[in-house]
Structure formats: C-alpha cells, structure tokens
Write an enzyme that holds these catalytic residues in place. Structure first.
Site, PDB file in Angstrom:
ATOM      1  CE  LYS A 109       2.996   5.005  -0.346  1.00 36.50           C
ATOM      2  NZ  LYS A 109       4.044   4.630   0.625  1.00 36.50           N
ATOM      3  CE  LYS A 216       5.443   6.468   7.489  1.00 39.73           C
ATOM      4  NZ  LYS A 216       5.173   5.344   6.567  1.00 39.73           N
TER       5      LYS A 216
END
Length: 333
Positions: A109, A216
């Site tokens: 991240k 997703k």
C-alpha cells in the site's frame, strides 16, 4: 435478477462479527461484517461502513447469490495469493510478511493520507529486500495520486522492479494519461476502483486505460457478474478481497477458481491481516496458495468475534434496507 429468498430466511442465521486487525488497514483496526447461511453454505455481506445503501446493495446481491446458488465449475483446485503490506513503517515490513507463508508476491500500500513519497520508497525498498530479486512486488495507491504525483512516484519506485501499479489515479482519464506517460517503463497499470466502484465497469478497458483488472466478487454483484466483466473486458484479471472474513474469501476463491486464465497471484490471503476470524482454521496461505474451499463457521467461532450490540443492530438494519432495494429491482424486472 433472480428471485430473492425471503428476508426472514436471510436474517434467520445472520451474525454480525467484528474482526480485529493486526495492523491498521484502510484507517480501521476492526473489520465488521454480516455472515449468514444459505442452502449452498455460509456467505458474507460486508460493504465498508461509509458506503451508501445503493452501493452496498450490490454487495448483498453477491452474498445472496453465493449462499443460494451453486458456484460456477472450478478449473483449478488452488489459487496462488500475494502478501498484503499495509502502509506501515519500513521497520515493520518483515513482521507483516512473516504472516504469509510462502507467498512469492507482495502488494504494498502506498499514497497513504498523511504520508509522503519517501515513506513509500522506504516501505517498498524493505519489501523488495525481504522478497529477494525473484519475488514479485506490486503497489496499490487506491487512487491517491494525481497524474503528476503518480508519474513522479512510479519513477521513484521503478528501481524496485514493480510487477504493476494498481489504481495510481482515481479517474479513468487520468489512468489513460499516466499509461501514456510511463509506457516506456514497461510497468503495467491495474484498475481496481475504476472497475468495482464504476457505473460502467468496462469503461476503463474500452478507454485503454489499464493493462489488467483487479476484480472483487462482492462489489461487482457476485461471482457470475465478475466473470462476465472479465470476459467482456478481454484483459487479464487479478481476484482480490475487500478485507473479507474467511467466509468472504471463499467467495473470492470461487471466482478465482472459475476464471479460464489466472496469470497473476491473487489478493485473497488477507485473513493473515486479522488476529481472529469467523472460523477456527482461517483461510491462510500455505506455501503461497489457498486451496479452493468454503469456510464454515460454528456457533463457538462466531460467538468469539460477535460485534457489540449496537453494531449488530446497525448492520442488520442496513442489510434490511439493502434487501428492500434489491426487492425493488426484482419488481421492476
């Protein structure tokens, strides 16, 4: 849309859970979700708390599909997964990676609010050192940069041999512009939010703004909807989680198992970010992979992670509101 099961059937087994995270992730230390059981097994409804009901209703559609309809036939029995490194200090990287057994890929991240590019560089450098030259390192900015910032960051991070850059900018036009600017670096751009939060999830592919898609199951309305998007987009896909419990990860595994081609390690190892889960044996990577299976909680495991009473009420009311939105869609045909 298929007919819905009665709301009473959905709520009959619904349990609201709160899973503690080992490290702050997406600005939270606890992940809340609703899990419930359908004829096909346990399923999950876990849109992030800040999402409005219309967006969250898509997640409920996915949960109902997974609980009430058979999954598409799998074409693989296991799925290679990546480690996920939150926006931690470089000194914490080794401890995070130690939670992921045998993973050859790490997603890092970056572009975290309150941090600067130097923090990202230090973190990615630490991940590359830990993974070694053969490891794969990808970064995820969650749309946190504008085009100029993204170009500067990619240049600064390119020395670490990036596998790809995920959602460096928020807008499709920005992704297309950045892809042009950094094309000579041969670092692919992956689209996540531009797919799962878009009114038109195929727009990013039509615009030539990405080299691959991150998909997703819950945000896209279910396994079948996600498979259809990948087929129509004609781009390679990475299946990722939305910080799901092991029940939600089962849905992601069903999606990854059914994809005809799966060239990249998937972001489905995120149970490693929790210190507790809804099952006694969470879906944790072993040798860098997850076996395709369905998580089944017990009363005891659910009791251990039950959310506070006020949060249980909040989630069940939210589920009922989203159900009514889906019911309206069915009525309209």
């Amino acid at each position: 849309m298929s007919p819905l099961p009665p709301l009473a059937d959905v709520l009959a087994t619904a349990r609201v859970v709160a899973l503690p995270l080992a490290t702050r992730f997406r600005g939270i230390r606890t992940r809340e979700a609703v899990v419930f059981e359908g004829p096909e097994g346990w399923t999950e409804f876990s849109p992030f708390a800040e999402y409005g009901d219309p967006e969250a209703a898509t997640w409920l559609a996915a949960a109902i599909e997974f609980g009430w309809h058979p999954t598409p036939p799998p074409v693989r029995a296991s799925v290679a997964v990546n480690a996920t490194v939150p926006a931690v200090a470089a000194a914490e990287v080794d401890a995070v990676l130690a939670r992921y057994d045998g993973c050859r890929t790490a997603k890092v991240k970056v572009a975290e609010a309150g941090q600067v590019l130097a923090d990202d560089v230090a973190r990615v450098r630490a991940v590359r050192a830990a993974m070694g030259p053969e490891g794969r390192v990808r970064i995820d900015a969650n749309g946190g940069w504008n085009v100029d910032e993204a170009e500067r960051a990619v240049h600064a991070l390119a020395e670490f041999d990036l596998e790809y850059v995920e959602q460096p900018c928020g807008e499709v036009e920005e992704l297309a512009q950045l892809r042009e600017r950094i094309g000579y670096l041969d670092i692919p751009i992956a689209a996540d939010e531009s797919v799962r939060k878009a009114d038109d999830p195929l727009r990013v592919a039509r615009a030539g703004a990405a080299d691959l898609l991150v998909i997703k199951a819950q945000p896209l309305g279910g396994v079948r909807a996600a498979l259809a998007i990948v087929a129509e987009a004609g781009l390679p896909a990475v299946v990722s989680s939305a910080l799901d419990t092991s029940v939600g990860l089962s849905m992601g595994l069903a999606l990854a198992a059914a994809l005809p081609d799966l060239d990249y390690d998937c972001g489905l190892g995120t149970a490693a970010l929790f210190t507790a889960d809804v099952v006694g044996a969470p879906l944790l990577p072993v040798g860098g992979s997850l076996s395709v299976s369905r998580a089944t909680p017990t009363t005891a495991t659910l009791d251990r992670v039950e959310a506070p009473t006020d949060r249980c009420g909040w989630w069940l009311q939210r589920l009922a509101r989203c159900y009514r939105l889906l019911e309206d869609d069915v009525t309209r045909g």
